[in-house]
Design a protein around this motif. Sequence first.
Motif, PDB file in Angstrom:
ATOM      1  N   ASN A  20       4.506  14.427   3.409  1.00  0.00           N
ATOM      2  CA  ASN A  20       5.104  13.959   2.153  1.00  0.00           C
ATOM      3  C   ASN A  20       4.024  13.797   1.077  1.00  0.00           C
ATOM      4  OD1 ASN A  20       7.552  13.858   3.456  1.00  0.00           O
ATOM      5  ND2 ASN A  20       7.544  11.643   3.757  1.00  0.00           N
ATOM      6  N   SER A  21       2.890  13.236   1.461  1.00  0.00           N
ATOM      7  CA  SER A  21       1.788  13.067   0.518  1.00  0.00           C
ATOM      8  C   SER A  21       1.280  14.411   0.022  1.00  0.00           C
ATOM      9  CB  SER A  21       0.622  12.305   1.164  1.00  0.00           C
ATOM     10  OG  SER A  21       0.839  10.932   1.176  1.00  0.00           O
ATOM     11  N   TYR A  22       1.106  15.334   0.951  1.00  0.00           N
ATOM     12  CA  TYR A  22       0.614  16.671   0.589  1.00  0.00           C
ATOM     13  C   TYR A  22       1.540  17.325  -0.436  1.00  0.00           C
ATOM     14  CZ  TYR A  22      -0.023  21.708   1.008  1.00  0.00           C
ATOM     15  OH  TYR A  22      -0.184  23.046   0.726  1.00  0.00           O
ATOM     16  N   ARG A  23       2.831  17.282  -0.168  1.00  0.00           N
ATOM     17  CA  ARG A  23       3.779  17.916  -1.083  1.00  0.00           C
ATOM     18  C   ARG A  23       3.789  17.227  -2.443  1.00  0.00           C
ATOM     19  NH1 ARG A  23       8.442  18.586   3.596  1.00  0.00           N
ATOM     20  NH2 ARG A  23       7.887  20.724   4.231  1.00  0.00           N
ATOM     21  N   SER A  24       3.673  15.911  -2.436  1.00  0.00           N
ATOM     22  CA  SER A  24       3.636  15.163  -3.693  1.00  0.00           C
ATOM     23  C   SER A  24       2.411  15.525  -4.526  1.00  0.00           C
ATOM     24  CB  SER A  24       3.658  13.657  -3.411  1.00  0.00           C
ATOM     25  OG  SER A  24       3.482  12.908  -4.593  1.00  0.00           O
ATOM     26  N   ILE A  25       1.258  15.617  -3.856  1.00  0.00           N
ATOM     27  CA  ILE A  25       0.023  15.953  -4.573  1.00  0.00           C
ATOM     28  C   ILE A  25       0.079  17.382  -5.112  1.00  0.00           C
ATOM     29  CG2 ILE A  25      -2.471  16.316  -4.297  1.00  0.00           C
ATOM     30  CD1 ILE A  25      -2.412  14.033  -2.221  1.00  0.00           C
ATOM     31  N   ILE A  26       0.539  18.319  -4.284  1.00  0.00           N
ATOM     32  CA  ILE A  26       0.642  19.708  -4.732  1.00  0.00           C
ATOM     33  C   ILE A  26       1.576  19.821  -5.945  1.00  0.00           C
ATOM     34  CG2 ILE A  26       1.540  21.988  -4.100  1.00  0.00           C
ATOM     35  CD1 ILE A  26      -1.210  21.417  -2.948  1.00  0.00           C
ATOM     36  N   ALA A  27       2.696  19.077  -5.898  1.00  0.00           N
ATOM     37  CA  ALA A  27       3.661  19.130  -7.006  1.00  0.00           C
ATOM     38  C   ALA A  27       3.068  18.571  -8.302  1.00  0.00           C
ATOM     39  CB  ALA A  27       4.924  18.351  -6.634  1.00  0.00           C
ATOM     40  N   SER A  28       2.053  17.695  -8.184  1.00  0.00           N
ATOM     41  CA  SER A  28       1.456  17.075  -9.372  1.00  0.00           C
ATOM     42  C   SER A  28       0.351  17.929  -9.988  1.00  0.00           C
ATOM     43  CB  SER A  28       0.876  15.705  -9.004  1.00  0.00           C
ATOM     44  OG  SER A  28      -0.294  15.827  -8.202  1.00  0.00           O
ATOM     45  N   LEU A  29      -0.083  18.980  -9.285  1.00  0.00           N
ATOM     46  CA  LEU A  29      -1.166  19.799  -9.806  1.00  0.00           C
ATOM     47  C   LEU A  29      -0.688  20.694 -10.944  1.00  0.00           C
ATOM     48  CD1 LEU A  29      -2.960  21.061  -6.541  1.00  0.00           C
ATOM     49  CD2 LEU A  29      -3.542  19.097  -7.945  1.00  0.00           C
ATOM     50  N   PRO A  30      -1.526  20.955 -11.935  1.00  0.00           N
ATOM     51  CA  PRO A  30      -1.177  21.916 -12.972  1.00  0.00           C
ATOM     52  C   PRO A  30      -1.096  23.313 -12.353  1.00  0.00           C
ATOM     53  CG  PRO A  30      -3.467  21.228 -13.221  1.00  0.00           C
ATOM     54  CD  PRO A  30      -2.852  20.329 -12.181  1.00  0.00           C
ATOM     55  N   GLU A  31      -0.290  24.186 -12.935  1.00  0.00           N
ATOM     56  CA  GLU A  31      -0.096  25.518 -12.368  1.00  0.00           C
ATOM     57  C   GLU A  31      -1.400  26.289 -12.264  1.00  0.00           C
ATOM     58  OE1 GLU A  31       2.931  27.749 -14.289  1.00  0.00           O
ATOM     59  OE2 GLU A  31       4.498  26.235 -13.963  1.00  0.00           O
ATOM     60  N   THR A  32      -2.358  25.993 -13.130  1.00  0.00           N
ATOM     61  CA  THR A  32      -3.638  26.707 -13.107  1.00  0.00           C
ATOM     62  C   THR A  32      -4.432  26.381 -11.848  1.00  0.00           C
ATOM     63  OG1 THR A  32      -4.601  24.917 -14.409  1.00  0.00           O
ATOM     64  CG2 THR A  32      -3.860  26.865 -15.599  1.00  0.00           C
ATOM     65  N   SER A  33      -4.061  25.299 -11.131  1.00  0.00           N
ATOM     66  CA  SER A  33      -4.779  24.926  -9.913  1.00  0.00           C
ATOM     67  C   SER A  33      -4.369  25.766  -8.713  1.00  0.00           C
ATOM     68  CB  SER A  33      -4.556  23.439  -9.597  1.00  0.00           C
ATOM     69  OG  SER A  33      -5.043  22.637 -10.639  1.00  0.00           O
ATOM     70  N   TYR A  34      -3.260  26.498  -8.858  1.00  0.00           N
ATOM     71  CA  TYR A  34      -2.778  27.299  -7.746  1.00  0.00           C
ATOM     72  C   TYR A  34      -3.605  28.553  -7.651  1.00  0.00           C
ATOM     73  CZ  TYR A  34       1.310  24.342  -7.250  1.00  0.00           C
ATOM     74  OH  TYR A  34       2.151  23.278  -7.044  1.00  0.00           O
ATOM     75  N   PRO A  44       0.822  -1.216   0.000  1.00  0.00           N
ATOM     76  CA  PRO A  44       0.000   0.000   0.000  1.00  0.00           C
ATOM     77  C   PRO A  44       0.853   1.263   0.000  1.00  0.00           C
ATOM     78  CG  PRO A  44       0.055  -0.960   2.186  1.00  0.00           C
ATOM     79  CD  PRO A  44       0.778  -1.921   1.286  1.00  0.00           C
ATOM     80  N   HIS A  45       0.351   2.301  -0.635  1.00  0.00           N
ATOM     81  CA  HIS A  45       1.054   3.585  -0.702  1.00  0.00           C
ATOM     82  C   HIS A  45       0.176   4.661  -0.084  1.00  0.00           C
ATOM     83  CE1 HIS A  45       4.224   1.904  -3.181  1.00  0.00           C
ATOM     84  NE2 HIS A  45       3.296   1.354  -3.938  1.00  0.00           N
ATOM     85  N   ALA A  46       0.713   5.338   0.922  1.00  0.00           N
ATOM     86  CA  ALA A  46      -0.044   6.385   1.611  1.00  0.00           C
ATOM     87  C   ALA A  46      -0.478   7.470   0.641  1.00  0.00           C
ATOM     88  CB  ALA A  46       0.805   6.974   2.737  1.00  0.00           C
ATOM     89  N   ASN A  47       0.342   7.756  -0.356  1.00  0.00           N
ATOM     90  CA  ASN A  47       0.007   8.826  -1.288  1.00  0.00           C
ATOM     91  C   ASN A  47      -1.274   8.524  -2.058  1.00  0.00           C
ATOM     92  OD1 ASN A  47       0.530  10.042  -4.344  1.00  0.00           O
ATOM     93  ND2 ASN A  47       1.127  11.426  -2.695  1.00  0.00           N
ATOM     94  N   LEU A  48      -1.474   7.261  -2.475  1.00  0.00           N
ATOM     95  CA  LEU A  48      -2.694   6.895  -3.190  1.00  0.00           C
ATOM     96  C   LEU A  48      -3.901   6.975  -2.256  1.00  0.00           C
ATOM     97  CD1 LEU A  48      -4.160   5.910  -5.699  1.00  0.00           C
ATOM     98  CD2 LEU A  48      -3.554   3.561  -5.068  1.00  0.00           C
ATOM     99  N   ILE A  49      -3.743   6.491  -1.032  1.00  0.00           N
ATOM    100  CA  ILE A  49      -4.828   6.575  -0.048  1.00  0.00           C
ATOM    101  C   ILE A  49      -5.207   8.033   0.184  1.00  0.00           C
ATOM    102  CG2 ILE A  49      -5.452   6.162   2.367  1.00  0.00           C
ATOM    103  CD1 ILE A  49      -3.642   3.677   2.273  1.00  0.00           C
ATOM    104  N   ASP A  50      -4.190   8.899   0.334  1.00  0.00           N
ATOM    105  CA  ASP A  50      -4.460  10.311   0.598  1.00  0.00           C
ATOM    106  C   ASP A  50      -5.116  10.992  -0.598  1.00  0.00           C
ATOM    107  OD1 ASP A  50      -3.419  10.114   3.152  1.00  0.00           O
ATOM    108  OD2 ASP A  50      -1.394  10.652   2.535  1.00  0.00           O
ATOM    109  N   ARG A  51      -4.786  10.554  -1.804  1.00  0.00           N
ATOM    110  CA  ARG A  51      -5.450  11.110  -2.989  1.00  0.00           C
ATOM    111  C   ARG A  51      -6.939  10.772  -2.969  1.00  0.00           C
ATOM    112  NH1 ARG A  51      -2.464  12.731  -7.497  1.00  0.00           N
ATOM    113  NH2 ARG A  51      -0.239  12.886  -7.062  1.00  0.00           N
TER     114      ARG A  51
END
Length: 343
Positions: free
Chosen positions: A329-343, A139-146
Amino acid sequence: MAKRQLNRRQNWRIEKIQGERAARAAKRESSAVEALEGGDLGPEQTGLVIAHFGVQVEVEALDGELAGQVFRCHLRANLPALVTGDQVVWRAGNQGIGVIVAQLPRKTELCRPDSRGQLKPVAANVDMIVIVFAPLPEPHANLIDRYLVAAEHAGIRPLLLLNKFDLIDEQNAPALNALLAVYRTLGYPVLEVSAHHGNGMEQLQKQLDGHISVFVGQSGVGKSSLVNSLLPEVDTRVGPLSELSGQGTHTTTTARLFHFPGGGELIDSPGIREFGLGHVSRADVEAGFIEFNDLIGTCRFRDCKHDREPGCALLKALEEGRVQQQRMNSYRSIIASLPETSY
């Protein structure tokens, strides 16, 4: 073997071929609808989409003499994309074939972007999302957090379900216990079950009764086995883990809705290894991390990125143990994956 990367021209050609096939299928479907509407169609009535097959759907009649019967239906042109769980207005035709006339408003919808970034509904009108994981595949925490962010964004209650807990051993127990402890501390409901041995299944059934739930998670975590255990008469196909990758193999190819005898419905969705969140904003992601609720907006700088900025409330909470490193770590990973328009 490494996955072969396709160049831009190859991707364009694949999309072109897929588009041409879709156009031909839509033309055939339009002709089929015209043929049906040219004949005798029954009165308009409400129905429930219980499965989706490309340009056709299976609809269960909800009222009248046909209530409880299932019909394969064509879709009228210009209808929005329908998914399992949608309620629709439809008309019955000859030989068990019908036509979808309209889509009724959705109470909730679970969505994710497809491979081209286009937002794709996964299930409609659900009130609980069951996030299934297992000791294997890891299991990966990042997928669960998504999934948790998506649930919060959609207003759907989450339930974390560890299946195959009989596979817990000395090697994987410490990591699994640490993973579950984080979510239990945050107040998320967590269940441990074994579909194979039946342990914990009664407790799971009680959680599902009276709800419209959707199972989500990686391929190979045992979603089909869970469905078979909960509904023995269904007998969905179960696939093994890949010996090479340790990842699951896809056995469910379309989301399908099942009814529980005691009330409530369950949607079993195809397994996925990633869950994109390109359709949500940075604020939506932060709202999905419930331990951030009292911290967001209290940083020294209004545009704080919660990275190295002085006076960052999240970093202070991380140092004090009020925010776990796994979640950060999950939060930062998800934020980094967002398109710039999501900011």
